[in-house]
Motif scaffolding. Sequence first.
Motif, PDB file in Angstrom:
ATOM      1  N   SER A   4       2.404 -22.497 -18.003  1.00  0.00           N
ATOM      2  CA  SER A   4       3.066 -21.693 -16.988  1.00  0.00           C
ATOM      3  C   SER A   4       2.148 -20.581 -16.490  1.00  0.00           C
ATOM      4  N   VAL A   6       3.529 -18.126 -14.582  1.00  0.00           N
ATOM      5  CA  VAL A   6       4.487 -17.118 -14.139  1.00  0.00           C
ATOM      6  C   VAL A   6       4.148 -15.762 -14.753  1.00  0.00           C
ATOM      7  N   ASP A 171       6.758 -24.201  -8.643  1.00  0.00           N
ATOM      8  CA  ASP A 171       7.103 -24.484 -10.039  1.00  0.00           C
ATOM      9  C   ASP A 171       6.264 -23.585 -10.944  1.00  0.00           C
ATOM     10  N   ARG A 172       6.478 -23.685 -12.234  1.00  0.00           N
ATOM     11  CA  ARG A 172       5.814 -22.785 -13.178  1.00  0.00           C
ATOM     12  C   ARG A 172       4.323 -23.066 -13.324  1.00  0.00           C
ATOM     13  N   ASP A 173       3.897 -24.238 -12.883  1.00  0.00           N
ATOM     14  CA  ASP A 173       2.479 -24.562 -12.944  1.00  0.00           C
ATOM     15  C   ASP A 173       1.712 -24.025 -11.748  1.00  0.00           C
ATOM     16  N   ILE A 202      11.654 -19.913  -8.372  1.00  0.00           N
ATOM     17  CA  ILE A 202      10.846 -20.768  -9.242  1.00  0.00           C
ATOM     18  C   ILE A 202      11.727 -21.955  -9.618  1.00  0.00           C
ATOM     19  N   GLU A 204      12.156 -26.275 -10.934  1.00  0.00           N
ATOM     20  CA  GLU A 204      11.647 -27.247 -11.897  1.00  0.00           C
ATOM     21  C   GLU A 204      10.792 -28.303 -11.190  1.00  0.00           C
ATOM     22  N   HIS A 227       8.060 -14.478  -9.440  1.00  0.00           N
ATOM     23  CA  HIS A 227       9.407 -14.611  -8.890  1.00  0.00           C
ATOM     24  C   HIS A 227       9.774 -13.291  -8.230  1.00  0.00           C
TER      25      HIS A 227
END
Length: 314
Positions: A4, A6, A171-173, A202, A204, A227
């Motif tokens: 991640s 984030v 997404d988190r990537d 954010i 999935e 975010h």
Amino acid sequence: MTSSKVLDLPTAVSRYVTDGATVAFEGFGHLIPFAAAHEVIRQRRRGLTLCRMTPDLLADQLIGAGCVSRLVASYFASGSAGALYEIRRRVENADPDPLDVEEYSHYGMVCRYQAGAAGLPFFPLLSYAGSDIPAVNPDIKKVADPYGGPAIYVVPPLRPDVTIVHAQRADRDGNVQMWGIVGVQQEAAYAARRVIVTVEEIVEDPVVRSAPNRTMIPAHKVDAVVHCPGGAHPSYVLDYYVRDNAFYREWTAISRDRRQLLAWLDHWVDRAPDRAAYLDRLGPARWQRLKAGPVPIEPSASLRRDVSTPGGEG
């Protein structure tokens, strides 16, 4: 799959935006990263080179806060709503300090980002023929055409230390999706050493995979995902909220008087520790009025030709 990316906004800015850095804030009328700019102001960054197509309220605020010593830009405008008086004070009167300005056309800036993204030494373009801009910008040069044509103008690559953009979702990537009007966010991201993206949501992985055409900046080019709902106000985010035109009109009077501008920065930025606090000061009623309604996917029945009726297509 990568880990991640984030981060919260203060961490992303403190990690990647350093004093003296060259920072691109991009977003063309839509998806302008105001929240990230405000965090740069809170962290008292100094000596920045600000790169921005159409320097607007965001540029006026960063310059007014003392963060910027050099501006690389094209077409100075306040969203068709008035003047940028902080920039004018600096350029016209060096008040309170001078501002070094490197000016290009819109397309000149696009070409600079493209050259930076592609690793090219320069980028040729035709749009400076008959323009006065080369006379005031020695970095716009004319070179011979190696294929025997007339000489042509070229611009140097632009390679920011950091590019910062806002988007609808990621997404988190770090796979960043945006739609609607986009500017040079993709080119500016690929030209930069580091990329920070603030997003409304954010999501999935399956959401991103369901609409791969919306992925404008893929994960391998993104260093931080933040975010940050409402992070583009007073500009707009398609399908989330509309442009706060009243705010743009208000800025003319605010920026006309430097004391008022500094008071605004103190109230809306320094004393609002994050974007949630900023939106709270904006007020729930005003924010609710800006929320975008559902967007129709199909044209209305009155505009649609019914193929089942005589004379219809089919």
